[in-house]
Design a protein around this motif. Structure first.
Motif, PDB file in Angstrom:
ATOM      1  N   UNK A 109      -1.036  22.033   7.516  1.00 54.14           N
ATOM      2  CA  UNK A 109      -2.560  21.917   7.904  1.00 54.14           C
ATOM      3  C   UNK A 109      -2.443  20.773   8.497  1.00 54.14           C
ATOM      4  N   UNK A 110      -3.981  20.776   9.177  1.00 54.76           N
ATOM      5  CA  UNK A 110      -4.219  19.452   9.985  1.00 54.76           C
ATOM      6  C   UNK A 110      -5.610  18.649   9.563  1.00 54.76           C
ATOM      7  N   UNK A 111      -5.591  17.504   9.069  1.00 54.39           N
ATOM      8  CA  UNK A 111      -4.443  16.779   9.012  1.00 54.39           C
ATOM      9  C   UNK A 111      -3.391  17.362   7.789  1.00 54.39           C
ATOM     10  N   UNK A 112      -2.114  16.675   7.800  1.00 49.53           N
ATOM     11  CA  UNK A 112      -1.125  16.977   6.773  1.00 49.53           C
ATOM     12  C   UNK A 112      -1.602  15.972   5.609  1.00 49.53           C
ATOM     13  N   UNK A 113      -1.804  16.791   4.472  1.00 42.39           N
ATOM     14  CA  UNK A 113      -2.195  16.131   3.100  1.00 42.39           C
ATOM     15  C   UNK A 113      -1.202  14.946   2.764  1.00 42.39           C
ATOM     16  N   UNK A 114      -1.720  13.813   2.358  1.00 47.75           N
ATOM     17  CA  UNK A 114      -0.653  12.668   1.869  1.00 47.75           C
ATOM     18  C   UNK A 114      -0.953  12.602   0.295  1.00 47.75           C
ATOM     19  N   UNK A 115      -1.549  13.492  -0.422  1.00 49.88           N
ATOM     20  CA  UNK A 115      -1.612  13.361  -1.624  1.00 49.88           C
ATOM     21  C   UNK A 115      -1.552  14.833  -2.130  1.00 49.88           C
ATOM     22  N   UNK A 116      -0.404  15.312  -2.916  1.00 46.53           N
ATOM     23  CA  UNK A 116      -0.439  16.741  -3.434  1.00 46.53           C
ATOM     24  C   UNK A 116      -0.633  16.602  -5.138  1.00 46.53           C
ATOM     25  N   UNK A 117      -1.176  17.426  -5.449  1.00 49.75           N
ATOM     26  CA  UNK A 117      -1.688  17.489  -6.922  1.00 49.75           C
ATOM     27  C   UNK A 117      -1.325  18.956  -7.264  1.00 49.75           C
ATOM     28  N   UNK A 118      -0.448  19.054  -8.556  1.00 45.30           N
ATOM     29  CA  UNK A 118      -0.226  20.345  -9.094  1.00 45.30           C
ATOM     30  C   UNK A 118      -0.923  20.352 -10.371  1.00 45.30           C
ATOM     31  N   UNK A 119      -1.588  21.314 -10.796  1.00 41.65           N
ATOM     32  CA  UNK A 119      -2.377  21.665 -12.089  1.00 41.65           C
ATOM     33  C   UNK A 119      -1.873  22.901 -12.821  1.00 41.65           C
ATOM     34  N   UNK A 137       0.777  -1.198  -0.195  1.00 42.83           N
ATOM     35  CA  UNK A 137      -0.091  -0.100   0.158  1.00 42.83           C
ATOM     36  C   UNK A 137       0.993   1.340   0.106  1.00 42.83           C
ATOM     37  N   UNK A 138       0.482   2.068  -0.835  1.00 45.20           N
ATOM     38  CA  UNK A 138       1.322   3.508  -0.980  1.00 45.20           C
ATOM     39  C   UNK A 138       1.216   4.167   0.412  1.00 45.20           C
ATOM     40  N   UNK A 139       0.021   4.541   0.917  1.00 47.19           N
ATOM     41  CA  UNK A 139      -0.377   5.233   2.196  1.00 47.19           C
ATOM     42  C   UNK A 139      -0.590   4.461   3.508  1.00 47.19           C
ATOM     43  N   UNK A 140       0.075   4.927   4.364  1.00 51.43           N
ATOM     44  CA  UNK A 140       0.251   6.544   4.630  1.00 51.43           C
ATOM     45  C   UNK A 140       2.085   6.647   4.553  1.00 51.43           C
ATOM     46  N   UNK A 141       2.734   5.322   4.348  1.00 48.31           N
ATOM     47  CA  UNK A 141       4.249   5.479   4.311  1.00 48.31           C
ATOM     48  C   UNK A 141       4.916   6.581   3.281  1.00 48.31           C
ATOM     49  N   UNK A 142       4.109   6.786   2.102  1.00 42.65           N
ATOM     50  CA  UNK A 142       4.632   7.651   1.242  1.00 42.65           C
ATOM     51  C   UNK A 142       3.533   8.884   1.219  1.00 42.65           C
ATOM     52  N   UNK A 143       4.118   9.895   0.599  1.00 39.48           N
ATOM     53  CA  UNK A 143       3.245  11.096   0.007  1.00 39.48           C
ATOM     54  C   UNK A 143       3.129  10.796  -1.280  1.00 39.48           C
ATOM     55  N   UNK A 144       2.048  11.067  -1.979  1.00 43.42           N
ATOM     56  CA  UNK A 144       2.061  10.775  -3.427  1.00 43.42           C
ATOM     57  C   UNK A 144       1.942  12.504  -4.034  1.00 43.42           C
ATOM     58  N   UNK A 145       2.608  12.567  -5.082  1.00 41.14           N
ATOM     59  CA  UNK A 145       2.991  13.872  -5.590  1.00 41.14           C
ATOM     60  C   UNK A 145       2.607  13.851  -7.113  1.00 41.14           C
ATOM     61  N   UNK A 146       1.636  14.383  -7.443  1.00 42.21           N
ATOM     62  CA  UNK A 146       1.138  14.115  -8.939  1.00 42.21           C
ATOM     63  C   UNK A 146       1.064  15.609  -9.936  1.00 42.21           C
ATOM     64  N   UNK A 147       1.305  15.165 -10.960  1.00 41.89           N
ATOM     65  CA  UNK A 147       1.244  16.330 -12.039  1.00 41.89           C
ATOM     66  C   UNK A 147      -0.295  15.895 -12.830  1.00 41.89           C
ATOM     67  N   UNK A 148      -1.062  16.918 -12.768  1.00 47.06           N
ATOM     68  CA  UNK A 148      -2.566  16.727 -13.451  1.00 47.06           C
ATOM     69  C   UNK A 148      -2.449  17.274 -14.813  1.00 47.06           C
TER      70      UNK A 148
END
Length: 338
Positions: free
Chosen positions: A328-338, A79-90
């Protein structure tokens, strides 16, 4: 303030819908339109880490029935979460205006992705980052099309191209559904053969789920908890049948009404649900929306979206820094840039 962010984002999604067309267009178009050919077509307990922090891949044994897809062997372990933060380009490779994924040539886009990841890794060295590409695989349309669905499915060729980019770059890929008037089940079924791949995950966008029958771009759509549960059950079946690690389901949200009856969303060990704060605007509005629609209505994991252009549209606005988002609380575990 919440209404202001929703109002700002209406402009954004109207531009998105307006940029697409049912007709086939030249990929080299400079107009920013979505140019694409019409479509013809278990939880893991262990996890190994690479020196870079990405989940190590394993030899894949799933057969999709498609030799091209079966040649894509990248398979993160567990499983990717929560041990990783996912960082995406959209975005979409056929449009320069839908996001970073299609705004730049492939190599430049991937270089920018890697550089941005370094900024985020510096802000939180303790959490490894998993790169991701988030493709709008089914795009809402301003015209009904032959079946009245008000959506355009990307072709096999387009989807495979982005999957190949992800496979080569050790990036997971999200396939995003803007269903328009088309039933969600049919759109997920269209993507199922791709979702059998361990590195491919799903996004669903309530903004373009037009349950009232309105045309996409005229109102903000919505999903009920039952729709989210339908997506979870679909992904869970894919995971169990193919004996692959849990899938991540990203659900976009930036208004109260976009997700109804959130308390009825049911968790499943085969699916990791991310509620993604998807609105654009100045930092104060984005933080307000995150608090009201993500923090106050928790589901499982949280995400946060940043816009290279739209976050600057109001005078004095700016894009939030990694440090601000991670506060932020909770810390986001998925970050997306558009």
């Amino acid at each position: 303030m919440r209404f202001s962010l929703a109002a700002l984002t209406v402009v954004a999604f109207c531009q998105l819908v307006g940029c697409s067309s049912q007709s086939q267009q030249d990929d080299s178009s400079k107009s920013g339109k979505l140019t694409t050919e019409a479509s013809t077509d278990s939880t893991g307990s262990g996890r190994a880490e690479s020196p870079s922090g990405n989940a190590l891949s394993s030899t894949r044994t799933v057969s999709t029935g498609d030799s091209t897809l079966d040649s894509l062997t990248y398979a993160p372990i567990g499983a990717l979460l929560p041990k990783h933060r996912i960082f995406a380009y959209y975005g979409n490779p056929h449009s320069k205006k839908m996001g970073a994924l299609g705004e730049y040539p492939k190599e430049e886009m991937l270089q920018r992705l890697d550089q941005e990841i370094k900024n985020w890794q510096k802000a939180d060295p303790a959490t490894p980052i998993q790169p991701a590409l988030h493709l709008v695989a089914i795009s809402a349309q301003g015209l009904p099309g032959k079946d009245g669905g008000y959506r355009l499915r990307m072709s096999d060729r387009t989807i495979k191209k982005v999957l190949k980019w992800g496979n080569e770059h050790k990036a997971v890929v999200f396939l995003d559904i803007q269903r328009g008037h088309a039933p969600l089940g049919g759109e997920m079924a269209y993507l199922e053969k791709y979702l059998k791949l361990p590195f491919v995950h799903l996004g669903i966008d309530p903004e373009f789920s037009m349950v009232t029958g309105a045309k996409p771009g005229t109102k903000i759509g919505s999903y009920d908890a039952a729709d989210v549960n339908q997506a979870v059950q679909f992904l869970s079946r894919v995971v169990k049948e193919n004996k692959i690690p849990p899938k991540v389901l990203v659900v976009h949200r930036f208004t109260q009404g976009m997700i109804k009856n959130y308390k009825n969303i049911k968790l499943d060990p085969n699916v990791q649900i991310v509620m993604d704060m998807d609105g654009w605007g100045p930092p104060v509005l984005k933080k307000d929306s995150y608090h009201d629609y993500i923090q106050k209505e928790p589901v499982q994991y949280t995400g946060f979206k940043l816009f290279y252009k739209n976050d600057f549209r109001k005078p004095g606005s700016r894009i939030m820094t990694p440090e601000e988002v991670l506060a932020l609380d909770p810390k986001p575990m998925y970050i997306q840039y558009q």
